[in-house]
Design a protein around this motif. Structure first.
Motif, mmCIF file in Angstrom:
data_model
loop_
_atom_site.group_PDB
_atom_site.id
_atom_site.type_symbol
_atom_site.label_atom_id
_atom_site.label_comp_id
_atom_site.label_asym_id
_atom_site.label_seq_id
_atom_site.Cartn_x
_atom_site.Cartn_y
_atom_site.Cartn_z
ATOM 1 N N THR A 136 -12.079 -32.381 -29.948
ATOM 2 C CA THR A 136 -12.829 -31.149 -29.668
ATOM 3 C C THR A 136 -14.247 -31.499 -29.191
ATOM 4 N N MET A 137 -14.922 -30.468 -28.697
ATOM 5 C CA MET A 137 -16.340 -30.615 -28.374
ATOM 6 C C MET A 137 -17.189 -29.815 -29.358
ATOM 7 N N GLY A 138 -16.620 -29.490 -30.517
ATOM 8 C CA GLY A 138 -17.384 -28.791 -31.551
ATOM 9 C C GLY A 138 -17.570 -27.320 -31.245
ATOM 10 N N TYR A 156 -24.393 -26.288 -23.824
ATOM 11 C CA TYR A 156 -23.160 -26.258 -24.611
ATOM 12 C C TYR A 156 -23.530 -26.070 -26.091
ATOM 13 N N GLY A 189 -9.380 -20.957 -32.828
ATOM 14 C CA GLY A 189 -8.468 -21.641 -31.893
ATOM 15 C C GLY A 189 -8.373 -23.118 -32.235
ATOM 16 N N HIS A 190 -9.536 -23.756 -32.435
ATOM 17 C CA HIS A 190 -9.539 -25.169 -32.847
ATOM 18 C C HIS A 190 -8.831 -25.331 -34.194
ATOM 19 N N ALA A 246 -9.722 -14.685 -24.978
ATOM 20 C CA ALA A 246 -9.352 -16.000 -25.510
ATOM 21 C C ALA A 246 -10.554 -16.594 -26.239
ATOM 22 N N MET A 247 -10.321 -17.093 -27.456
ATOM 23 C CA MET A 247 -11.434 -17.721 -28.184
ATOM 24 C C MET A 247 -11.928 -18.926 -27.411
ATOM 25 N N GLN A 254 -5.617 -28.841 -18.236
ATOM 26 C CA GLN A 254 -6.068 -30.025 -18.980
ATOM 27 C C GLN A 254 -4.890 -30.658 -19.734
ATOM 28 N N PRO A 298 -0.351 -22.569 -28.827
ATOM 29 C CA PRO A 298 -0.691 -21.274 -28.208
ATOM 30 C C PRO A 298 -2.180 -20.925 -28.269
ATOM 31 N N THR A 299 -2.601 -20.100 -27.326
ATOM 32 C CA THR A 299 -4.005 -19.663 -27.253
ATOM 33 C C THR A 299 -4.287 -18.605 -28.315
ATOM 34 N N LEU A 300 -5.310 -18.828 -29.122
ATOM 35 C CA LEU A 300 -5.729 -17.793 -30.073
ATOM 36 C C LEU A 300 -6.737 -16.861 -29.399
ATOM 37 N N HIS A 308 -13.998 -22.789 -33.533
ATOM 38 C CA HIS A 308 -13.549 -21.418 -33.800
ATOM 39 C C HIS A 308 -12.100 -21.492 -34.266
ATOM 40 N N SER A 320 -6.526 -23.640 -35.524
ATOM 41 C CA SER A 320 -5.055 -23.543 -35.440
ATOM 42 C C SER A 320 -4.446 -24.888 -35.042
ATOM 43 N N LEU A 321 -5.139 -25.651 -34.199
ATOM 44 C CA LEU A 321 -4.629 -26.976 -33.809
ATOM 45 C C LEU A 321 -4.670 -27.923 -35.012
ATOM 46 N N MET A 348 -3.298 -30.057 -28.508
ATOM 47 C CA MET A 348 -4.258 -29.460 -27.574
ATOM 48 C C MET A 348 -3.840 -28.015 -27.302
HETATM 49 P P1 AMP Z 1 -12.906 -27.770 -26.630
HETATM 50 O O1 AMP Z 1 -13.690 -27.949 -27.884
HETATM 51 O O2 AMP Z 1 -13.215 -26.510 -25.894
HETATM 52 O O3 AMP Z 1 -12.867 -29.004 -25.777
HETATM 53 O O4 AMP Z 1 -11.398 -27.545 -27.127
HETATM 54 C C1 AMP Z 1 -10.757 -28.475 -27.955
HETATM 55 C C2 AMP Z 1 -9.289 -28.114 -28.007
HETATM 56 O O5 AMP Z 1 -9.141 -26.787 -28.521
HETATM 57 C C3 AMP Z 1 -8.628 -28.135 -26.622
HETATM 58 O O6 AMP Z 1 -7.347 -28.722 -26.732
HETATM 59 C C4 AMP Z 1 -8.545 -26.675 -26.280
HETATM 60 O O7 AMP Z 1 -7.491 -26.361 -25.397
HETATM 61 C C5 AMP Z 1 -8.297 -26.045 -27.647
HETATM 62 N N1 AMP Z 1 -8.665 -24.635 -27.640
HETATM 63 C C6 AMP Z 1 -9.797 -24.093 -27.124
HETATM 64 N N2 AMP Z 1 -9.762 -22.754 -27.241
HETATM 65 C C7 AMP Z 1 -8.569 -22.439 -27.837
HETATM 66 C C8 AMP Z 1 -7.945 -21.220 -28.217
HETATM 67 N N3 AMP Z 1 -8.518 -20.036 -28.015
HETATM 68 N N4 AMP Z 1 -6.725 -21.284 -28.809
HETATM 69 C C9 AMP Z 1 -6.117 -22.479 -29.023
HETATM 70 N N5 AMP Z 1 -6.667 -23.675 -28.677
HETATM 71 C C10 AMP Z 1 -7.863 -23.647 -28.089
#
Ligand code: AMP
Length: 282
Positions: free
Chosen positions: A29-31, A71, A36-37, A185-186, A155, A176-178, A34, A39-40, A148
Motif C-alpha cells: 500500500t501507499m498508506g 499524497y 478498501g485496504h 470507490a474508496m 495495475q 473486489p472494490t470497496l 481505508h 479488506s485486502l 491487490m
Molecule cells: P494504494 O495504497 O492506493 O496504492 O492501494 C493499495 C492497494 O489497495 C492496491 O492494490 C489497490 O488496488 C487497493 N485498493 C485501493 N482502493 C481500494 C478499494 N476501494 N477497494 C479495494 N481495494 C482497494
C-alpha cells in the motif's frame, strides 16, 4: 504486530517464518489506509498465518510531482487500523531502502500494449515505476500470495505480467472494490476532495452503473459519449471513458454480446484525479 524499516531484517525474519512452514500473504500500500485496504489485509489474514503490509509512497510511480507532494500521509491512524485488521508485520521502508542505487534506473519492463493504453497512455512512466517498486518489494518479502484491489484494474494486469516476466512463485488475488454508501470507490485521494468535489465524485460510479445497465450488442461509442457528457456535467475533466475487452483492455467499438468487457474511467475533479471501473455482463 512487528514493524520493520530495514529490508534485510525483514527478509531474514520472513525466511524463518517460511522455514517453519508459514505461508506469507502480502498487501502493498501507499498508506492513508481505508476500508478498501483493510479488506485486502483481512483476505490475506484469513488465508495466511503471516500477513505483511507495506506502506511506501513510491516516488517512482508519480508522473505528476504535485500529486506526489500532496499524497496524504496518516501513519499513526494507519498503524492502529493495521493492528485491528490482523496484519502481522508492517514494512515502512525509506526511499533509500527501496532504491539504494538512487531513482534513475536503466531497467525497463516489457509491458507491451498495457503501457500504451488508458493509465499507460495518460500517466507516462507510471507502470514502469509500479513494476520497479513491486519487483523490489516482492523480492524482499517473497510472498506466496499477493492481494491487490480491482479498483486498480490495469495495475493488477501489469503486476500479473511482471510476475510472469520475473518468473516469481507468487499468486495474485484480485479483490473486489470497496465503495462508500453513495457508490464512490474508496481511495486515499478522496480525502483531498472539498465538499463540492466529494458530491460530484459520485458521478463516476453513477456513469459506470449507467454503462452496466445500458450496454447492448452493437456500437459502444454513443454510450462513451453520453458518459463523458454526464461526467462533464459533474464538473469532471475527463482523461478517458473506455469500454474495453476485460482481458486485454483494448477498446471494443462493436460488442458481440459475449466478449467479457470492463468499463474504466479516469477523470479530474479540480486537481484530484480519480479512477474507477466495473466489469460488464448482459
Ligand atoms: P494504494 O495504497 O492506493 O496504492 O492501494 C493499495 C492497494 O489497495 C492496491 O492494490 C489497490 O488496488 C487497493 N485498493 C485501493 N482502493 C481500494 C478499494 N476501494 N477497494 C479495494 N481495494 C482497494
Amino acid at each position: 504486530m512487528i514493524l520493520f524499516k530495514k529490508a534485510a531484517a525483514l527478509t531474514t525474519h520472513l525466511q524463518q517464518c517460511r522455514t517453519s512452514g508459514a505461508s506469507i500473504g502480502f498487501v502493498p500500500t501507499m498508506g492513508a489506509l481505508h476500508q478498501g485496504h483493510i479488506s485486502l489485509i483481512m483476505a490475506s489474514a484469513a488465508a495466511n498465518p503471516v500477513t505483511v503490509v507495506s506502506i511506501f509512497v513510491n516516488p517512482a510511480q508519480f508522473n505528476d510531482p504535485k500529486d506526489f507532494e500532496k499524497y496524504p500521509v496518516t501513519l499513526e491512524k494507519d498503524l492502529e487500523l493495521l493492528a485491528q485488521a490482523g496484519a502481522s508485520i508492517v514494512f515502512l521502508p525509506s526511499v533509500a531502502e527501496i532504491y539504494p542505487d538512487g531513482l534513475s534506473s536503466p531497467v525497463h519492463y516489457d509491458l507491451g500494449r498495457l503501457e500504451q493504453l488508458l493509465e499507460g497512455k495518460y500517466r507516462p512512466g507510471h507502470f514502469q515505476g509500479v513494476c520497479r517498486v513491486m519487483d523490489r518489494l516482492l523480492r524482499i518479502v517473497g510472498p506466496a500470495h499477493l492481494y491487490m484491489g480491482q479498483k486498480d484494474y490495469q495495475q493488477c494486469m501489469v503486476v500479473e505480467r511482471l510476475i510472469k516476466l520475473l518468473n516469481l512463485p507468487v499468486q495474485l488475488h484480485t479483490c473486489p472494490t470497496l465503495r462508500e454508501a453513495d457508490g464512490l470507490a474508496m481511495s486515499s485521494r478522496n480525502t483531498r476532495l472539498d465538499e463540492r468535489g466529494r458530491q460530484n465524485a459520485t458521478g463516476i460510479s453513477a456513469v459506470l452503473r449507467f454503462i452496466q445497465r445500458s450496454i447492448a450488442p452493437g456500437a459502444t461509442q454513443s454510450l462513451v459519449d453520453t458518459s463523458i457528457e454526464m461526467l462533464e456535467a459533474n464538473d469532471f475533466r475527463v482523461d478517458y471513458v473506455s469500454i474495453a475487452d476485460a482481458q486485454t483492455l483494448e477498446p471494443v467499438q462493436q460488442w458481440n454480446g459475449r466478449q467479457p468487457l470492463v468499463a474504466l474511467v479516469a477523470a479530474f475533479q479540480r486537481e484530484v484525479r480519480l479512477i474507477d471501473n466495473m466489469t460488464l455482463s448482459r
